[in-house]
Design an enzyme around this catalytic site. Structure first.
Site, mmCIF file in Angstrom:
data_model
loop_
_atom_site.group_PDB
_atom_site.id
_atom_site.type_symbol
_atom_site.label_atom_id
_atom_site.label_comp_id
_atom_site.label_asym_id
_atom_site.label_seq_id
_atom_site.Cartn_x
_atom_site.Cartn_y
_atom_site.Cartn_z
ATOM 1 C CB CYS A 95 -0.991 -0.049 1.159
ATOM 2 S SG CYS A 95 -2.336 1.135 0.973
ATOM 3 C CG HIS B 239 -3.446 -3.548 3.345
ATOM 4 N ND1 HIS B 239 -2.404 -2.947 3.998
ATOM 5 C CD2 HIS B 239 -4.143 -2.555 2.758
ATOM 6 C CE1 HIS B 239 -2.457 -1.636 3.822
ATOM 7 N NE2 HIS B 239 -3.505 -1.367 3.065
ATOM 8 C CD GLU C 44 -0.648 -5.513 5.728
ATOM 9 O OE1 GLU C 44 -0.641 -6.078 4.613
ATOM 10 O OE2 GLU C 44 -0.953 -4.319 5.879
#
Lengths: 90, 232
Positions: free
Chosen positions: B87, B204, B206
């Site tokens: 990002c 994302h 994660e």
């Protein structure tokens, strides 16, 4: 040593669709400003620089624009330079 | 594997990256403050996390790319070690020149925060080798400037060299204008550098690594790195 005020405008490159500009253009048209076209939205950066000559000042500011102030992949920049006295700084 | 997660003022996915790598993927992870001028030699992968570094002032990633640590990140990449930008981290990588192109405002002009689907396009990279070719992942996005743009020649090179790691698609893996959330050219969601050791992606991974969250589709990116580097 001379002092200069640089007035920099940064706009999206012509080849890139300026969605924000288009939206504002539509809003203007819908409020009867029908003679307005090609609206582009950008940024204005003002700074002061000291240099021996206007050419040198322009070169420093142009370099700063290419390095950080604008991203040449997506933006064009335009610099206007004006010599100022010390009292006019900031 | 040991990850170094760079913390800039305004980073807000740094802890998520730390949790995903250390708790979910089983790597070692440590934070690296942006004012550091070197990266510990035992770090295998530097992660530039999501967030709003320097408040997105001037342009997303423009100020972070001149942070003291970024020279060390460039050196780290030059050595062939791994750099993952997620990002805002992807935006920093393009601003720093470690990846080509730029991330423009989303064509909708809106900040988009939702789950999207990704199609895995390149599984030979160190970030994707635990995935299957064409594997569809459901991963969240949260950005206002994720509209990947590069000139025609750069896009041609990226396609030719198969450096598109992920593309936006629908649940069935079909890429179309409808499945493109932000206007990115060719539905590009993530790209690799020319040596394959730097990946930038807007989604994302994660944020979807823990079973408690009901989705672990992002874990493959980190297990790929683990598979590449090995457990240290």
């Amino acid at each position: 040593m001379k002092h200069f005020k640089a007035m920099i405008t940064v706009t999206l490159r012509k080849s890139i669709l300026d969605v924000q500009g288009k939206t504002v253009e539509h809003a203007l048209h819908s409020t009867n400003f029908t003679s307005i076209e090609h609206v582009r939205i950008g940024k204005y950066v003002e700074l002061f620089v000291h240099a021996d000559t206007a050419e040198q000042a322009m070169s420093i500011v142009d370099d700063a624009c290419k390095t950080i102030i604008a991203n040449p992949i997506m933006e064009d920049h335009h610099i206007e330079l004006q010599e100022v006295s010390v009292g006019e700084i900031a | 594997m040991k990850c170094g997660i760079v913390v800039f003022p305004g980073s807000n996915c740094d802890h998520d990256a730390w949790y995903a790598t250390s708790h979910n993927a089983g790597a070692e992870a440590q934070m690296l403050w942006h004012k550091e001028t070197s990266i510990p030699t035992d770090i295998d992968c530097v992660i530039l996390p999501g967030g709003f570094s320097y408040g997105d002032y001037l342009r997303c990633g423009a100020i972070a790319q001149v942070s003291p640590i970024m020279s060390a990140v460039r050196d780290h990449a030059k050595k062939g070690k791994f750099v993952l930008g997620i990002c805002n981290g992807f935006q920093i990588l393009t601003e720093s020149g470690l990846l080509p192109g730029v991330l423009l405002r989303n064509t909708s002009m809106s900040f988009i925060c939702k789950d999207i689907y990704l199609r895995t396009e390149q599984i030979l990279s160190p970030f994707t080798n635990a995935l299957e070719q064409g594997q569809i992942l459901r991963v969240p996005i949260a950005h206002g400037e994720g509209n990947y743009f590069a000139d025609e020649e750069t896009i041609h090179i990226l396609e030719q060299e198969q450096r598109i790691a992920f593309r936006y698609c629908d649940a069935n893996g079909i890429t179309s204008a409808e499945s493109n959330p932000n206007g990115s050219i060719n539905n590009i969601a993530g790209i690799l550098n020319d040596t394959g050791n730097v990946l930038g992606m807007m989604p994302h991974p994660e944020r979807c690594c823990d079973p408690l969250l009901g989705n672990i589709d992002g874990l493959g990116v980190f297990t790929s790195l683990m598979q590449t580097v090995g457990i240290v």
